[in-house]
Enzyme design. Structure first.
Site, PDB file in Angstrom:
ATOM      1  N   HIS A 141       2.574   0.420  28.085  1.00  0.00           N
ATOM      2  CA  HIS A 141       3.491   1.311  27.377  1.00  0.00           C
ATOM      3  C   HIS A 141       3.562   0.917  25.913  1.00  0.00           C
ATOM      4  CE1 HIS A 141       6.838   4.123  26.972  1.00  0.00           C
ATOM      5  NE2 HIS A 141       7.251   3.286  26.038  1.00  0.00           N
ATOM      6  N   ASP A 166      17.536   9.095  32.870  1.00  0.00           N
ATOM      7  CA  ASP A 166      17.024   8.817  31.517  1.00  0.00           C
ATOM      8  C   ASP A 166      16.931  10.109  30.707  1.00  0.00           C
ATOM      9  OD1 ASP A 166      15.745   7.226  29.398  1.00  0.00           O
ATOM     10  OD2 ASP A 166      14.020   8.477  29.862  1.00  0.00           O
ATOM     11  N   ARG A 224      21.820  10.500  23.706  1.00  0.00           N
ATOM     12  CA  ARG A 224      21.627   9.474  22.652  1.00  0.00           C
ATOM     13  C   ARG A 224      21.090  10.102  21.376  1.00  0.00           C
ATOM     14  NH1 ARG A 224      17.572   5.727  25.162  1.00  0.00           N
ATOM     15  NH2 ARG A 224      17.622   4.636  23.168  1.00  0.00           N
ATOM     16  N   SER A 258      15.724   2.597  29.143  1.00  0.00           N
ATOM     17  CA  SER A 258      15.051   3.895  29.154  1.00  0.00           C
ATOM     18  C   SER A 258      13.566   3.715  29.474  1.00  0.00           C
ATOM     19  CB  SER A 258      15.249   4.556  27.782  1.00  0.00           C
ATOM     20  OG  SER A 258      14.390   5.641  27.608  1.00  0.00           O
ATOM     21  N   LYS A 263      11.468   4.032  33.586  1.00  0.00           N
ATOM     22  CA  LYS A 263      10.310   4.907  33.830  1.00  0.00           C
ATOM     23  C   LYS A 263       9.120   4.088  34.340  1.00  0.00           C
ATOM     24  CE  LYS A 263      10.980   6.684  29.690  1.00  0.00           C
ATOM     25  NZ  LYS A 263      11.592   7.372  28.575  1.00  0.00           N
TER      26      LYS A 263
HETATM   27  N1  URA Z   1      11.017   5.635  24.180  1.00  0.00           N
HETATM   28  C1  URA Z   1      11.736   5.852  25.317  1.00  0.00           C
HETATM   29  O1  URA Z   1      11.188   6.259  26.330  1.00  0.00           O
HETATM   30  N2  URA Z   1      13.047   5.581  25.289  1.00  0.00           N
HETATM   31  C2  URA Z   1      13.680   5.117  24.202  1.00  0.00           C
HETATM   32  O2  URA Z   1      14.874   4.895  24.258  1.00  0.00           O
HETATM   33  C3  URA Z   1      12.931   4.907  23.022  1.00  0.00           C
HETATM   34  C4  URA Z   1      11.584   5.165  23.037  1.00  0.00           C
END
Ligand code: URA
Length: 432
Positions: free
Chosen positions: A82, A161, A168, A183, A187
């Site tokens: 990621h 999320d 947010r 967040s 995932k």
């Molecule tokens: N990418 C995400 O998936 N979540 C965040 O909070 C910031 C970047």
């Protein structure tokens, strides 16, 4: 349990219990807890932070808010990667075929462009007919047979999320380390790969602007990953300038192809080999040096290019692009951007480049819902090189003269010159 008390506790830095955090996430996802209460709690987190245990519980509650994938059918150790978001970041498109052609298994769910940053899924969609939506069965089968698949974050994965992120974005609570960590990691955990490599971007084109902040985010994510039972490592990487020479969807795919065809080596190709080596090492394919050698061999032998073609074909795309990049979309207008001064190229401000590409049509905005896949910027010169006034620095691609001329103005502002030679910055700031 009263939501009022939970907001008050976080505001006073009194840790919430596991039950309290799960109540909060469940209640908000189901609609029982209203936006204004959740907003107040998110702001309390932004101001006061969370403990490691609270961050872990928040991540697990978000992971469990929806479907979790079962990758058991792949039958091998799987490895995910990621990146926390950047400009010109096409690492996934290179890493997935490199790691897969070295015997790794890469099930990858990627995102679309967010704010000024580009998204892997938008880049892949510039390949004619490429599908980023596969059924769960097809996704798993493709990873099992080919070694990699890259699809969009669809379905019922981490609905908490999606809801929290939207809130947010509206309430100035994006740049909080526990919130970014939960967040991203919720995932990653819902996808379920055995190993996770985190590429934490740091610099003017990243969410984390300083090495200290990037390190704190990296530590928080690695801690959560390990506590959740994963092999997890983070590499903090430089995002003070766009990654590679192209920014914009089809232009980035062309750069990926040039690297896979061994027509180009640059800081991006070097970074990609390092990240691939870490992914292979995490999934047990040898020590770091052995894995690095494997990754280099896969690139130099053309195996990674072949694998990229296999992945494109398996996802319905036209694999002929791997040999004929002219099949990719192109914008109608191209104009050169010339150096305003003679001197050493000392900076290319990535956030400004990202915003200029967004304005050119390379990403969606509140007022434009369509992407011009050919739009973007291709640089011909790199930081550290000496350029003469009037020399062409890059080419601007867009669908009208007006858009390109507007971009020319903002791109000039993003480029800095120095009278003196500039020191090359490292690509990797740290490993956690
Ligand atoms: N990418 C995400 O998936 N979540 C965040 O909070 C910031 C970047």
């Amino acid at each position: 349990m009263q939501i009022y008390d939970l907001i008050q506790k976080t505001r006073r830095t009194q840790p919430l219990t596991t039950e309290e955090i799960h109540y909060l996430v469940k209640g908000f996802t189901s609609g029982e807890i209203p936006d204004y209460c959740m907003s107040a709690w998110l702001m309390a987190v932004c101001c006061q932070g969370l403990t490691d245990e609270e961050t872990l519980q928040l991540t697990l509650a978000m992971r469990d808010s929806g479907e979790c994938l079962d990758l058991f059918g792949i039958g091998n150790i799987t490895v995910d990667k990621h990146s926390t978001g950047g400009i010109g970041d096409k690492t996934t498109l290179l890493i997935a075929p490199i790691v897969a052609s070295c015997g790794g298994y890469v099930p990858k769910m990627s995102g679309r462009g967010l704010g000024f940053t580009g998204g892997t899924i938008d880049k892949l969609e510039s390949i004619p007919d490429f599908s980023v939506e596969l059924s769960r069965e097809k996704f798993i089968q493709q990873v099992k047979t080919i070694g990699c698949a890259v699809i969009s974050q669809s379905g019922n994965l981490t609905p908490a999320d999606k809801k929290i992120y939207a809130l947010r974005n509206l309430t100035a609570t994006v740049d909080s380390i526990p919130l970014i960590c939960s967040s991203i990691m919720s995932k990653k955990l819902a996808l379920g790969a055995d190993c996770i490599l985190l590429d934490v971007k740091c610099g003017n084109g990243a969410f984390m602007k300083t090495p200290e902040l990037a390190e704190n985010l990296a530590r928080a994510m690695v801690t959560v990953g390990k506590l959740a039972g994963k092999q997890c490592r983070a590499i903090i990487t430089n995002m003070n300038a766009p990654l590679g020479s192209a920014v914009g969807n089809a232009l980035e795919i062309k750069e990926v192809l040039a690297i896979l065809q061994n027509r180009k080596t640059n800081a991006l190709s070097e970074l990609v080999l390092t990240l691939s080596a870490h992914m292979l090492e995490l999934s047990g394919k040898g020590n770091l040096q052995e894995c690095r050698n494997k990754a280099e061999k896969a690139l130099l032998s053309g195996k990674a290019l072949e694998k990229f073609g296999e992945m494109i074909a398996a996802q319905g795309g036209n694999a002929a692009v791997t040999e004929h990049s002219e099949l990719l979309p192109e914008s109608a207008v191209k104009i050169p951007l010339r150096a305003k001064y003679s001197g050493y190229l000392s900076g290319i401000h990535s956030e400004k480049i990202g915003l200029a590409c967004l304005a050119l049509g390379a990403g969606k905005t509140a007022v434009r819902n369509e992407i011009d896949y050919g739009a973007g910027v291709e640089f011909f010169r790199q930081i550290g090189e000496y350029v003469q006034e009037g020399e062409i620095l890059c080419e601007i691609h867009g669908n009208s003269e007006m858009l390109c001329e507007q971009a020319e103005h903002s791109l000039q502002e993003a480029i800095q010159f120095s009278e003196n030679p500039v020191k090359e910055e490292p690509m990797i700031f740290g490993i956690i």
